[in-house]
Structures are given as C-alpha cells and as structure tokens.
Design a protein around this motif. Structure first.
Motif, mmCIF file in Angstrom:
data_model
loop_
_atom_site.group_PDB
_atom_site.id
_atom_site.type_symbol
_atom_site.label_atom_id
_atom_site.label_comp_id
_atom_site.label_asym_id
_atom_site.label_seq_id
_atom_site.Cartn_x
_atom_site.Cartn_y
_atom_site.Cartn_z
ATOM 1 N N ALA A 289 0.944 -1.004 0.030
ATOM 2 C CA ALA A 289 0.043 0.127 0.102
ATOM 3 C C ALA A 289 0.919 1.082 -0.133
ATOM 4 C CB ALA A 289 -0.755 -0.063 1.111
ATOM 5 N N THR A 290 0.180 2.331 -0.304
ATOM 6 C CA THR A 290 0.978 3.613 -0.303
ATOM 7 C C THR A 290 0.175 4.660 0.563
ATOM 8 O OG1 THR A 290 1.610 3.358 -2.507
ATOM 9 C CG2 THR A 290 1.966 5.521 -1.534
ATOM 10 N N PRO A 291 0.541 4.916 1.786
ATOM 11 C CA PRO A 291 2.141 4.522 2.298
ATOM 12 C C PRO A 291 1.893 3.158 2.789
ATOM 13 C CG PRO A 291 0.688 5.806 3.879
ATOM 14 C CD PRO A 291 0.088 5.839 2.818
ATOM 15 N N VAL A 292 3.084 2.247 3.025
ATOM 16 C CA VAL A 292 3.015 0.968 3.684
ATOM 17 C C VAL A 292 2.453 0.822 4.881
ATOM 18 C CG1 VAL A 292 4.645 -0.771 3.773
ATOM 19 C CG2 VAL A 292 5.064 0.692 1.868
ATOM 20 N N GLY A 293 1.774 -0.251 5.121
ATOM 21 C CA GLY A 293 0.914 -0.489 6.194
ATOM 22 C C GLY A 293 1.533 -1.499 7.163
ATOM 23 N N THR A 294 2.796 -1.931 6.773
ATOM 24 C CA THR A 294 3.149 -2.914 7.552
ATOM 25 C C THR A 294 3.334 -2.665 8.985
ATOM 26 O OG1 THR A 294 4.442 -3.804 5.886
ATOM 27 C CG2 THR A 294 5.169 -4.735 7.775
ATOM 28 N N ALA A 295 2.879 -3.569 10.003
ATOM 29 C CA ALA A 295 2.970 -3.326 11.390
ATOM 30 C C ALA A 295 4.176 -4.089 11.879
ATOM 31 C CB ALA A 295 1.796 -4.074 11.956
ATOM 32 N N LYS A 296 4.990 -3.437 12.479
ATOM 33 C CA LYS A 296 6.526 -3.604 13.182
ATOM 34 C C LYS A 296 6.604 -3.707 14.551
ATOM 35 C CE LYS A 296 8.950 -2.001 9.119
ATOM 36 N NZ LYS A 296 10.300 -1.227 8.603
ATOM 37 N N ALA A 297 6.880 -4.578 15.075
ATOM 38 C CA ALA A 297 7.383 -4.627 16.669
ATOM 39 C C ALA A 297 8.723 -5.319 16.664
ATOM 40 C CB ALA A 297 6.521 -5.468 17.320
ATOM 41 N N THR A 298 9.598 -4.603 17.788
ATOM 42 C CA THR A 298 10.743 -5.239 17.823
ATOM 43 C C THR A 298 11.269 -5.363 19.311
ATOM 44 O OG1 THR A 298 13.226 -4.334 17.494
ATOM 45 C CG2 THR A 298 11.904 -2.785 17.985
ATOM 46 N N ILE A 299 12.467 -5.818 19.479
ATOM 47 C CA ILE A 299 13.018 -6.073 21.123
ATOM 48 C C ILE A 299 13.905 -5.021 21.213
ATOM 49 C CG2 ILE A 299 13.899 -7.763 22.359
ATOM 50 C CD1 ILE A 299 10.920 -8.535 21.449
ATOM 51 N N ASP A 300 13.672 -4.298 22.397
ATOM 52 C CA ASP A 300 14.635 -3.471 23.082
ATOM 53 C C ASP A 300 15.727 -4.573 23.809
ATOM 54 O OD1 ASP A 300 16.379 -1.798 24.176
ATOM 55 O OD2 ASP A 300 14.783 -0.547 25.241
ATOM 56 N N TYR A 301 16.641 -4.961 23.076
ATOM 57 C CA TYR A 301 17.596 -5.999 23.689
ATOM 58 C C TYR A 301 18.426 -5.482 25.169
ATOM 59 C CZ TYR A 301 20.616 -10.177 24.016
ATOM 60 O OH TYR A 301 21.231 -11.071 24.732
#
Length: 469
Positions: A289-301
C-alpha cells in the motif's frame, strides 16, 4: 393548382402514418443498488407489452450497459423466460461489447422468433460480479423492438449501483518490549476492516526475523513457510468476510534467540476469490500500500555485560626454584551481570624460555590459556606448573616481565579486553661454578719448578659432578 396540392398531400399522409406512436413497453431493471467489492449480485429485467397495446412487439434486442469500472457479467448466470420458451446457462449468455451486454432474442432463440403480444412479458435474470477496482456507476437498460412490424421503437430504464470500497488496517502491540536471550515475548496482532464496505478472503501473515524463534500462536496459524506464518479463511471462518469496523486478534509468542535481527513484521491482505468471471486477485496488501501499512514490533535488547578480573596467587612466578619449579594458581572472577564466553588469557610466557605443564582447569598453547565460559557473578580457578625444560639450558634467571591480557565475549559476541596485568618471572637456586688459578712464584729461571694452585668453587644443588680440564 389542384394537381400540385394533390401531389403534395400523398407523401404528407404517408409520413403521418409512419410516425404514429406505438404503446411503450413497460420496463423495469431491478437488483442490488449497493454492493461491496468481490461480490456477485442478481439483477432482473422485466419487459411487458401492455394489455391495452394495439400491436405485437417483435425483433427485440435487450442491451444492459453495466458500470464501466470492474463490473463483470457472471458467465452462465442468465435465464431468459419468454412466451416462446426458456433459455439458461451458457446458451443465454449475451454478446459482450465493451460494457454492453446484448441479448438479441431472435438470434438466441433461433429458429423461433420472440414476440410479445399485448399482455405478454419476458424476463431476463442474470448476475453481475464486482472486482477489486469496482466503482459506483449507472446500470442502463435499452430495449429496441418493432411495434408494429417495421416500425422501430425503443424504451429505457436505469439503476444506479453504489459500490462501497473496503480497506484494511493492521497493528501490533506492544511496538517495543525489553528482553534478552532466552526470554519469551508475546505480540498481539490486530487486523481491522476499516473501509466503507466489507472485505473478503482476508489473509494475515507474520514474519519473524532470525533472532526470534516461533513458539505458539492463538489461534494457530493455518500454515507456515520458512519464518513466515499465515492465517487464512481455510482455518479461520471469521476471515472469510469482515464487515466494516470489525477486528480480529491474533497473539503470537516467540523466544529471543539472538541479540539482533529481532524485528517482527505483520501484514494483511484481502481480495477476490471463488467468483466465476472475476479472477482471483488481491485487492489490497498492507505491504504494498501507499503508504506502506506493515505493522512492526521489535525487541529492546537488554544486554547483560560481563567483567573479568584475574590474579595469580603470591608469590606468583617470582623466585622459582631451579630444581623444584612451582605450581601457579590462577583465580578468574566475573563480576558482571552476564556470562563471559570464550575467555582466553593471552600471555608472553612462551617467549621466556620457561616450560608450562600439568594444566588443570584450562588449556594452554603458545602462551595462551584457554579458560572458556565464566558465568556471571562467579569465580573459576585453574593451575599450571612452571619450570625450565629438561635436557636444555636453563632460561635467563633474572626477572622477566610477562604480559597477561584477558580476551572474551558477551552473549552477543561483542569482544572485551579489560586492562592487562604484568607478572614477573624469575629463578633462584641456579648452580654456579667459579675457578681461579695462582702460581707460587711469578718470576722463574729455566730450571725452576713452577707450582700452580687451582681453586674451584661450586654453589647449587647436591649431586653435580665437576670436571676441570
């Protein structure tokens, strides 16, 4: 003058006869006035020649002009009912010219001729499918016929179809969470129907980077490919169709396996599937999509850092006995919060001429002691014997400084090398031999006897044999 009038009157009379109006047919175009994308709806055309009409309608051609944006006639869906008979399935398919669906009834029913006498009617029922790009538009009906024969007529009707576009949104929570190697982390994925119309054939997919290892999900994924996990209507009926403002939730649990590559990406798509004329296709994918709708999550190591200290028990390597050698005890402390991996104590002992033997608790090669892992807040010990090699000349007995440097890694492979230490090495009890010579008289004549006195002094371990030449 009369001839002229007479000649003019004949064509005027014929013209008046040719333009006499016929009774209009009663038309109706009915069906769904609202549609979502990736749907099929039934429409019906009803044509009646009023009972009070004076003439029969013949040579009927029915044209339905569908909205121009991604509307499709559903192949084989039509059923035509006339006074002369019924056609259905592929035999009742219209000719499709651009957006026009054209039913030439005489051609379809050949060799029969379709007519509507006063009081008679015909019906055409068919389905329209709406694709991913379907937009609201006018559905127009045109019926052309002759009534009476050779007198062309036409009637129209129309129906406006409103298409409600669907949309999709995906989020993941929490977007960031603290963890370290071995911890379990849980993410909640929310997929939401956020448009004006329903969305069909929803697919959710979640990709774990290589620092995360999939453990579990509720509900379980429909299938997986590599490190990507998919949820589809094949196992989750709620994803087959989602009405506007409805949401579906998935929880996913993973284990932290590495210090990096800890991003977790979720995407969702919906589209058309299982229709007859509309091809299976993806209408919207959040990744594209425009804008990209990817949902991101990450680890605060949360890094647990080690800290190595070490010491050699006094008197360490100073004053090693020439004959006995010495056992050296080494204490290694890790006062950090994390384990120290692949610990080596790199020294310059290999350049001193001393021999290292009888290792306990460590390995040794080329001046390097290999200790291995030292747990956090723990102490390990190792020992070795140091002496001069058998069958060789002894090393320099005077004090020589040796450099000791620890080298190790944390759990993420980051190298560490705290301040170095210097330990002197020296030897005591070295054997020594001195010899002196004196003469009884240092002035002699040719016949004098000269007497020399040799004095040999030895210092060192017992049992050494001394030879004087």
């Amino acid at each position: 003058m009369r001839k002229i009038l007479s000649r003019a009157a004949v064509p005027l009379c014929l013209l008046l006869l040719a333009s006499l109006p016929a009774f209009a047919l009663d038309l109706s175009l009915n069906g769904a006035e609202d549609s979502d994308r990736c749907e099929a709806h039934t429409y019906s055309i009803s044509i009646e020649n009023p009972a009070w009409a004076a003439d029969t309608a013949s040579s009927l051609v029915v044209t339905n002009t569908i909205p121009p944006d991604d509307f499709f006639f559903q192949d084989g869906s039509a059923e035509i009912t006339t006074p002369q008979g019924v056609l259905s399935g592929p035999a009742a398919n219209p000719d499709i010219v651009g957006d026009d669906l054209v039913w030439n009834l005489d051609f379809l029913f050949d060799p029969d001729t379709v007519t509507l006498a006063p009081g008679e009617s015909l019906d055409i029922v068919f389905n329209l499918e709406v694709g991913c790009l379907g937009n609201s538009g006018q559905n127009d009906l045109l019926v052309e016929y002759e009534s009476p024969e050779f007198n062309p007529q036409s009637d129209t009707d129309s129906l406006f179809v409103t298409v409600r576009p669907g949309d999709i949104n995906i989020t993941k929570s929490p977007p960031v969470q603290e963890a370290t190697i071995g911890d379990w982390v849980t993410f909640t994925i929310k997929v939401e129907s956020s448009g004006l119309g329903s969305i069909k054939n929803v697919e959710v997919r979640d990709t774990l980077e290589f620092g995360l290892d999939f453990l579990d999900a509720v509900p379980p994924p429909t299938f997986s490919a590599g490190n990507t996990y998919y949820w589809t209507p094949a196992s989750i009926p709620e994803l087959a169709e989602m009405e506007p403002d409805t949401a579906y939730f998935i929880t996913l649990t993973a284990e932290v396996m590495e210090c990096d590559e800890l991003v977790n990406r979720a995407d969702a798509s919906f589209g058309c599937a299982g229709l007859i004329s509309v091809p299976d296709s993806v209408c919207t994918d959040t990744a594209e999509a425009t804008p990209v709708g990817t949902a991101k999550a990450t680890i605060d190591y949360q890094l647990a850092a080690p800290f190595i200290g070490f010491s050699l028990a006094a008197p360490a390597m100073a004053g090693i006995d020439y004959c006995a050698g010495r056992t050296i005890n080494v204490e290694v402390d890790n006062t950090g919060d994390g384990d120290a991996y692949e610990l080596d104590l790199v020294t310059t002992l290999d350049a001193t001429g001393y021999e290292i033997s009888n290792l306990a608790g460590a390995g040794y090669s080329g001046g390097t002691f290999t200790v291995g892992t030292v747990p956090a807040n723990d102490t390990v010990y190792f020992s070795f014997d140091i002496n001069w090699p058998d069958s060789s000349c002894p090393p320099n007995p005077s004090s020589q400084n040796t450099l000791w440097r620890p080298e190790y890694q944390d759990q993420c492979g980051t190298p560490y090398a705290p301040p170095v230490a210097i330990y002197p090495v020296s030897m005591t009890g070295m054997p020594s031999l001195t010899i002196s010579k004196s003469v009884s008289d240092d002035i002699v004549t040719g016949n004098d006897t000269v007497v020399f006195d040799l004095t040999v002094e030895y210092s060192g371990p017992d049992g050494f044999a001394t030879t004087v030449t």
